[in-house]
Design a protein around this motif. Structure first.
Motif, PDB file in Angstrom:
ATOM      1  N   PRO A   5      36.834  32.451  42.770  1.00 29.05           N
ATOM      2  CA  PRO A   5      36.627  32.120  41.351  1.00 29.05           C
ATOM      3  C   PRO A   5      35.353  32.765  40.806  1.00 29.05           C
ATOM      4  O   PRO A   5      34.263  32.611  41.368  1.00 29.05           O
ATOM      5  N   ARG A   6      35.513  33.513  39.716  1.00 26.57           N
ATOM      6  CA  ARG A   6      34.411  34.157  39.004  1.00 26.57           C
ATOM      7  C   ARG A   6      33.667  35.154  39.861  1.00 26.57           C
ATOM      8  O   ARG A   6      32.499  35.455  39.638  1.00 26.57           O
ATOM      9  N   GLN A   7      34.330  35.672  40.877  1.00 29.04           N
ATOM     10  CA  GLN A   7      33.731  36.687  41.732  1.00 29.04           C
ATOM     11  C   GLN A   7      34.768  37.738  42.069  1.00 29.04           C
ATOM     12  O   GLN A   7      35.973  37.534  41.874  1.00 29.04           O
TER      13      GLN A   7
END
Length: 298
Positions: free
Chosen positions: A144-146
């Motif tokens: 997530p978000r990476q």
């Protein structure tokens, strides 16, 4: 019990509670179910590979199957008896893709711990290292978000992921055109329609294999319905040389040749001069339309 390649259902066993034999089985409740299915289908001593999840897996079951010329691959709970969980214990902060493998040379048993989002423990008596598609390979994992990362997946886990989804695949294929009846509260009717869907699923696999066709579940059900309707309608039509049950000329009717009247009194004071033909909406496959799920032709 399902063939993971063809998704053919080989055996269905409805759970009716734990019996004394299952509770005192050396393989546990789940392992007793596996041995019962294998014995009833006569699948032992044929060099098959059994793939199970962690509910059915145990070390005694894998060792016993190996003596019956049957390999075993599956996940396992870390607290199972005789499983080396302490030697395979991994820190939760270990990087994803880390794996630890132990092998018992005397038995030929593999124990694996693979770190994904959390530790995954596996047990196997078969290591597919020769096939290129089952070798250790890099798999993609999203975060997530990476940015996504690539981790190394062991060959045993790749083999398990490829062939474990047989039962889930059957449920998916049945859900496309299964028999749905709302508010079916009687459990035995649910079992009946489940078995009926399973029989139709197996019939489709055999039909495609014999005739060399690739019919979907919906197409096969439509063909099965039309063929059964044509077969039943041909049986109800009278033959051309049928004399209606009348005796030959020059002979008097006997008790055996006497026919019943064509007009049969029915309830509410009506008479039926001839059999009633089924309505036209019985001769098609129902199609749901609108919010109330009514058929457009019915």
């Amino acid at each position: 019990m399902v063939d993971s390649v063809s998704t053919y259902i080989k055996m269905v066993k409805i759970y009716q509670g734990a019996f004394d034999g299952d509770l005192h089985s050396p393989f546990g409740l789940g392992g007793g179910v596996v041995m019962g299915l294998l014995n009833e289908t006569q699948s032992l001593d044929k060099h098959h590979i059994i793939v199970c999840d962690r509910y059915f897996s145990s070390v005694p079951l894998a060792c016993h199957l190996l003596t019956r010329n049957t390999h075993f691959v599956g996940t396992i709970r870390e607290k199972r008896k005789r499983f080396p969980c302490r030697e395979l214990k991994m820190d939760k902060k270990s990087p994803r893709g880390t794996s630890i493998v132990m092998r018992d040379d005397a038995i030929g048993l593999y124990a694996l711990c693979f770190m994904d989002r959390k530790p995954v423990y596996m047990l196997s008596t078969f290591r597919p290292g020769n096939e290129s598609e089952f070798r250790d390979k890099a798999v993609k994992r999203r975060r997530p978000r990476q940015a996504p990362i690539h981790i190394t997946s062991p060959s045993i886990r790749n083999y398990y992921n490829k062939f474990m989804g047989g039962v889930d695949r059957v449920d998916q294929l049945r859900s496309y055109s299964c028999i749905r009846i709302k508010q079916l509260r009687r459990y035995y009717l649910q079992i009946f329609f489940f078995l009926l869907d399973s029989v139709i699923h197996n019939a489709r696999i055999v039909f495609n294999e014999v005739n060399g066709e690739v019919l979907t579940s919906r197409e096969f059900r439509v063909k099965l319905f039309t063929d059964l309707h044509a077969f039943t309608s041909s049986d109800t039509e009278p033959d051309d040389d049928d004399d209606g049950g009348q005796p030959p000329e020059g002979e008097e009717p006997t008790a055996a040749s006497t026919t019943t009247p064509t007009s049969v009194p029915a309830t509410w004071g009506h008479t039926l001069a001839q059999p009633i033909a089924p309505p036209i909406h019985f001769l098609h496959t129902p199609m749901k339309m609108g919010r109330r799920a009514t058929c457009v032709q019915c």
